[in-house]
Scaffold this motif. Structure first.
Motif, mmCIF file in Angstrom:
data_model
loop_
_atom_site.group_PDB
_atom_site.id
_atom_site.type_symbol
_atom_site.label_atom_id
_atom_site.label_comp_id
_atom_site.label_asym_id
_atom_site.label_seq_id
_atom_site.Cartn_x
_atom_site.Cartn_y
_atom_site.Cartn_z
ATOM 1 N N SER A 226 97.094 -41.018 53.799
ATOM 2 C CA SER A 226 97.727 -41.357 55.079
ATOM 3 C C SER A 226 99.121 -41.850 54.824
ATOM 4 N N THR A 258 104.108 -47.356 67.838
ATOM 5 C CA THR A 258 103.388 -48.023 68.935
ATOM 6 C C THR A 258 103.525 -49.545 68.886
ATOM 7 N N TYR A 334 85.093 -53.943 62.989
ATOM 8 C CA TYR A 334 85.464 -52.527 62.872
ATOM 9 C C TYR A 334 86.627 -52.317 61.912
ATOM 10 N N VAL A 336 87.911 -52.575 58.016
ATOM 11 C CA VAL A 336 87.330 -52.663 56.676
ATOM 12 C C VAL A 336 88.293 -53.380 55.742
ATOM 13 N N TYR A 339 90.693 -51.130 52.915
ATOM 14 C CA TYR A 339 91.625 -50.073 53.301
ATOM 15 C C TYR A 339 92.902 -50.734 53.770
HETATM 16 C C1 ANZ Z 1 98.422 -49.145 64.846
HETATM 17 C C2 ANZ Z 1 97.929 -47.934 65.511
HETATM 18 C C3 ANZ Z 1 98.236 -47.467 66.772
HETATM 19 C C4 ANZ Z 1 97.107 -47.213 64.688
HETATM 20 C C5 ANZ Z 1 97.682 -46.278 67.204
HETATM 21 C C6 ANZ Z 1 96.522 -46.040 65.077
HETATM 22 C C7 ANZ Z 1 96.818 -45.570 66.341
HETATM 23 P P1 ANZ Z 1 94.316 -43.421 58.968
HETATM 24 O O1 ANZ Z 1 95.065 -42.355 59.699
HETATM 25 O O2 ANZ Z 1 92.872 -43.148 58.779
HETATM 26 O O3 ANZ Z 1 95.013 -43.847 57.705
HETATM 27 N N1 ANZ Z 1 93.802 -49.269 60.137
HETATM 28 C C8 ANZ Z 1 94.613 -49.681 59.145
HETATM 29 N N2 ANZ Z 1 93.931 -50.408 58.247
HETATM 30 C C9 ANZ Z 1 92.653 -50.454 58.683
HETATM 31 C C10 ANZ Z 1 91.487 -51.069 58.187
HETATM 32 N N3 ANZ Z 1 91.498 -51.785 57.065
HETATM 33 N N4 ANZ Z 1 90.328 -50.903 58.886
HETATM 34 C C11 ANZ Z 1 90.322 -50.187 60.031
HETATM 35 N N5 ANZ Z 1 91.410 -49.606 60.545
HETATM 36 C C12 ANZ Z 1 92.571 -49.740 59.880
HETATM 37 O O4 ANZ Z 1 94.329 -44.703 59.928
HETATM 38 C C13 ANZ Z 1 95.413 -45.550 59.949
HETATM 39 C C14 ANZ Z 1 95.237 -46.465 61.122
HETATM 40 O O5 ANZ Z 1 93.973 -47.136 60.997
HETATM 41 C C15 ANZ Z 1 96.286 -47.519 61.170
HETATM 42 O O6 ANZ Z 1 97.259 -47.192 62.158
HETATM 43 C C16 ANZ Z 1 95.543 -48.699 61.751
HETATM 44 O O7 ANZ Z 1 95.675 -48.533 63.137
HETATM 45 C C17 ANZ Z 1 94.128 -48.488 61.330
HETATM 46 F F1 ANZ Z 1 97.976 -45.809 68.396
HETATM 47 O O8 ANZ Z 1 97.982 -49.016 63.484
HETATM 48 B B1 ANZ Z 1 96.955 -47.968 63.355
#
Ligand code: ANZ
Ligand code: ZN
Length: 854
Positions: A226, A258, A334, A336, A339
């Motif tokens: 990612s 975002t 939810y 982890v 990660y």
């Molecule tokens: C803000 C955000 C806004 C996100 C949005 C997503 C959508 P992938 O693509 O699988 O790498 N994330 C980060 N660390 C996490 C963790 N330890 N446990 C659960 N979720 C976690 O997913 C990256 C996204 O997963 C990150 O981007 C974070 O949410 C979440 F409209 O940040 B996101």
């Protein structure tokens, strides 16, 4: 003519193959090389239908390739370490080696009965010290290269198997082998640092054009690269506190675009700084109790989007770096821990998990990204500040759209890798509030197991020198044979094994008592096959480079991630060590579909629906079993096994057997018809047979090259039918005054036998030697050639219509153009046309001519 008796033929032919060494590899041959490999089995004892299909496919490809002029390496071995042997030994008070080698003997006999053409001289047995010695050597090589690490961390502990498991071996929180619920324990374990190869393992998937897409997709998801950014949120100090103790919290996000919609913040229950964060807060006890309970929910379950989410507020706030807003910090199940950073900036507008959590706990859902055409777009046009701070949506927004209420970034495109994301990350970087980074889902490979029946990790623990590798010249570290597992003895309690001297200082020291994950054994066995008797190295590079990469690898889809990923990793490391000159181990991959029972159910002992291959061979012979399996459907699809299909195939073999003898009988007769000149019915059928002979050889060749084994066999049946139609003519009809029919019959007989050789190898060899009186084995013969120009019919039958009604049917040259067809049609119905005026002429090539006349 003798009749077809597989029970007499098969063992006799198998002996011949062994005596003549037809399956042995000749390293000095100057033919082009081909490496055909099936995944080696776990020696569980009796073979099952899954073995039959997998190994029949491989054997077909190997035999076909030999006849096509390749020098074929087609080896077989046993993935012989692992728990079932240990459990059986405990149950029967014996030794795992005995159970294992007994099973290997049984299985080898079954494979020989099936007629599989392995070069048995190259067999690799994973529990043989001559093999596992080199697994230890490779471990030391990895260690030298900085790819081995011992570390303490929370690991998956299976209470059923009494050992730790790799992440990959836990499915939905349960052990892949015994289905026990897996626990988290803090233990010091050995790891292979596969994450150092994450990028290569992902990028090189593009090279694998011969792999099924779904397997590549699963590998890509497992690696899970990612691209995103780390963003720093300052903690709001508590009242009366000069500075916050951890001054900030960093999150990983793929959607920095975002940021203006971040309305709360979520930490994983195991977030390391959590206790300090809530120290002295009224929420402290509640938060810590929640965290302890939530930590029990496995990472896999937490990642499942559809789970009910739970959380608590910590009482603390952080500052959003783009707008200075204070957002509340929650802990929730939810997120982890392992990660990213274990912390998330929650944007309920853009992320469905955050959306559901916001709904459940009444947190704001601020619209900051909108799909094209959203009415809110007009309402918010030109507004950089926040006008609307809640929405009544049912779910989070789509992933891409236009940014709104986002300060100077308003109006930009938002989404992963979007214009808005890039602009916001650039600004954060400039202000020291964030930086670009890449995250992976892939974790290092935990290779140590607390079990006896595995490859000992070659390390010594010395009170003076620490953890010391066992020197190469002391390999292999042998498993002690005098162990009573049933009495609860383990490597760790075996004094003779444990107590040793330190290779460095010579002082008293203890051996490492963990063994390696069996997947380490299967990660390089295919390299050993290239040079199986080498006593100086795991394999000589020139041997491995000459044979590898494997041209065709065949195995179950259940290995889509683990085994294939680990093997790719080993290949890349050994390449970097200068031992291999290629990047990927398996050029073409065929993943076979499951063999189910006639009702589409998985065969299992508990259901009592297991079909025994041995029973089937007893009844119909191995060739019929092989052919029936091949005919059951495309190899990569599920197949429903039914005995009618097998009985039908047995009949087909009998029929073909008679046809071949019949053809040969005619071949010697020089008073046969002349297929080139005769206009009789015999001529017509002979020409059809000849056409089919060329067409079918072409089709079978193409089909096998594309792994379409079932359609290849179907085409052979079509040639058989064309041949039977010819042979059905009464003898008198065959006889005209000429001499060229005999060679055609002989050629068709020869062709049928050779086409069947990879499918029903004993059957074909016996026909070759008896009916055709051939030299040696059919399996050393060249594959039949064909002439595509002879495969097309030279005439076709078309309908001749008058005013849309069929008047007659005529033969025209297959390549006749429309004018020629119309002329021929008019001539055929000239009587009916007499006195009429032709209004229109229609010709559909290959089908019909229609004359409209008044
Ligand atoms: C803000 C955000 C806004 C996100 C949005 C997503 C959508 P992938 O693509 O699988 O790498 N994330 C980060 N660390 C996490 C963790 N330890 N446990 C659960 N979720 C976690 O997913 C990256 C996204 O997963 C990150 O981007 C974070 O949410 C979440 F409209 O940040 B996101
Ligand atoms: Zn020492």
């Amino acid at each position: 003519m003798k009749s077809y008796d597989p029970h007499e033929i098969e063992p006799r032919i198998q002996l011949q193959w062994e005596e003549q060494g037809v399956n042995a590899v000749d390293e000095n041959s100057d033919k082009p090389r081909k490496y055909v490999l099936e995944m080696f089995p776990y020696p569980s004892g009796d073979i099952h239908m899954g073995h039959v299909s997998n190994y029949t496919y491989g054997d077909l490809v190997a035999r076909f390739s030999r006849m096509r002029g390749f020098n074929v390496l087609h080896p077989m071995g046993w993935d012989a370490f692992g728990l079932p042997a240990e459990n059986a030994a405990i149950k029967h008070h014996s030794h795992p080696a005995k159970w294992t080698y007994d099973n290997i003997d049984t299985q080898r006999e079954s494979f020989k009965r099936m007629g599989f053409s392995y070069d048995w001289d190259r067999t690799v047995v994973a529990c043989d010290p001559e093999y596992y010695r080199w697994g230890q050597w490779i471990f030391l090589e990895f260690w030298k290269r900085g790819l081995v690490e011992r570390r303490n961390s929370p690991v998956n502990w299976c209470p059923g198997c009494q050992t730790v498991l790799a992440n990959e071996q836990v499915t939905e929180g349960r052990c892949w082998r015994c289905d026990s619920e897996v626990e988290k324990r803090d233990l010091t374990q050995w790891y292979y640092k596969i994450t150092e190869y994450a990028d290569q393992l992902l990028d090189d998937l593009d090279q694998l054009t011969g792999w099924p897409e779904n397997v590549k997709q699963q590998q890509a998801n497992w690696i899970g690269r990612s691209e995103g950014a780390n963003v720093v949120f300052d903690l709001v100090p508590l009242p009366g506190q000069a500075t916050a103790e951890p001054a900030s919290i960093t999150v990983f996000t793929t959607r920095a675009d975002t940021l203006f919609g971040c309305s709360f913040f979520v930490l994983a229950p195991e977030y390391p700084g959590l206790p300090e964060l809530v120290e002295g807060m009224p929420q402290r006890d509640e938060v810590l109790a929640f965290a302890e309970a939530a930590a029990k929910v496995s990472a896999v379950e937490r990642a499942q989007g559809d789970r009910e989410k739970h959380g608590v507020f910590t009482g603390r706030y952080v500052v959003n770096p783009v707008n200075g807003e204070q957002v509340p910090v929650w802990v929730a199940d939810y997120v982890v821990a392992d990660y990213g950073t274990g912390a998330v900036m929650a944007v309920p507008c853009g992320d469905q998990r955050d959306f559901e959590f916001a709904r459940k706990y009444g947190l704001p859902i601020v619209p900051i990204i909108l799909e094209d055409g959203d009415p809110l777009l007009d309402e918010l046009a030109g507004e950089q500040g926040r006008v609307v701070d809640s929405v009544d949506w049912d779910e989070a927004m789509a992933a891409e759209g236009t940014l709104v209420q986002s300060g100077e970034f308003t109006g930009m495109r938002g989404g992963k890798h979007s214009e808005g994301e890039e602009a916001i990350v650039a600004k954060l970087e400039a202000e020291g509030k964030g930086n670009r980074t890449v995250e992976y889902r892939l974790r290092d490979w935990l290779i140590s197991r607390q079990r006896y029946w595995g490859n000992p990790i070659p390390a010594v623990h010395c009170p003076e020198c620490g953890v010391v590798p066992v020197p190469e010249d002391q390999l292999p570290v042998r498993l002690p044979e005098d162990i009573d597992l049933a009495a609860g003895e383990t490597l760790a309690t075996h004094a003779g094994f444990v107590n040793t001297t330190c290779p460095k200082c010579g002082g008293p020291a203890k051996r490492e008592t963990d063994t390696m994950d069996t997947f380490t054994c299967s990660s390089w066995y295919y390299m050993r096959y290239c040079d199986p008797h080498n006593v100086h190295a795991p394999f000589a590079s020139d041997r491995a480079n000459a044979w590898m990469p494997v041209d065709q690898y065949i195995g179950g889809i259940e290995h889509a991630i683990l085994h294939l990923l680990y093997s790719r990793f080993f290949t890349k490391v050994l390449r970097d060590a200068g031992m291999l000159d290629f990047d990927e181990p398996f050029t073409n991959l065929l993943c076979q579909g499951m063999v189910l029972d006639a009702n589409g159910e998985v065969m299992s002992k508990s259901k009592g629906n297991v079909v025994s291959p041995e029973d089937m061979i007893d009844q119909y012979g191995a060739d019929a079993v092989r052919a029936a399996m091949l005919f059951m459907g495309p190899p990569d699809k599920e197949k429903l096994w039914n005995e009618d299909g097998l009985a039908g195939m047995y009949k087909f073999l009998n029929r073909l057997w008679r046809i071949v003898f019949d053809l040969v009988g005619k071949a010697g007769d020089d008073t046969l018809f002349d297929p080139e000149a005769d206009a009789s019915k015999a001529h017509e059928l002979a020409m059809a047979m000849k056409r089919e002979r060329h067409r079918v050889v072409g089709k079978v060749t193409d089909d096998i090259e594309r792994n379409n084994f079932n359609t290849a066999l179907a085409a052979i049946m079509e040639l058989t039918n064309a041949t039977a139609a010819f042979l059905r003519l009464r003898p008198a009809e065959h006889r005209t005054q000429c001499e060229t029919g005999g060679p055609l019959c002989r050629d068709v007989a020869d062709t049928l036998v050779k086409l069947m050789a990879p499918i029903a190898p004993h059957f074909a060899d016996e026909l070759w030697q008896t009916a055709l009186d051939g030299e040696g084995s059919v399996h050393t013969q060249p594959w039949p050639t064909y002439d595509p120009s002879l495969a097309v019919a030279d005439t076709v039958e078309i309908a001749v219509q008058l005013n849309g009604k069929v008047k007659t049917r005529i033969e025209v040259p297959a390549d006749a153009d429309k004018d020629a067809m119309v002329e021929a049609g008019k001539a055929a119905i000239s009587n009916a046309l007499e006195g009429k005026a032709i209004v229109k002429e229609v010709a559909v090539p290959g089908r019909l001519v229609n004359i409209v006349a008044k």
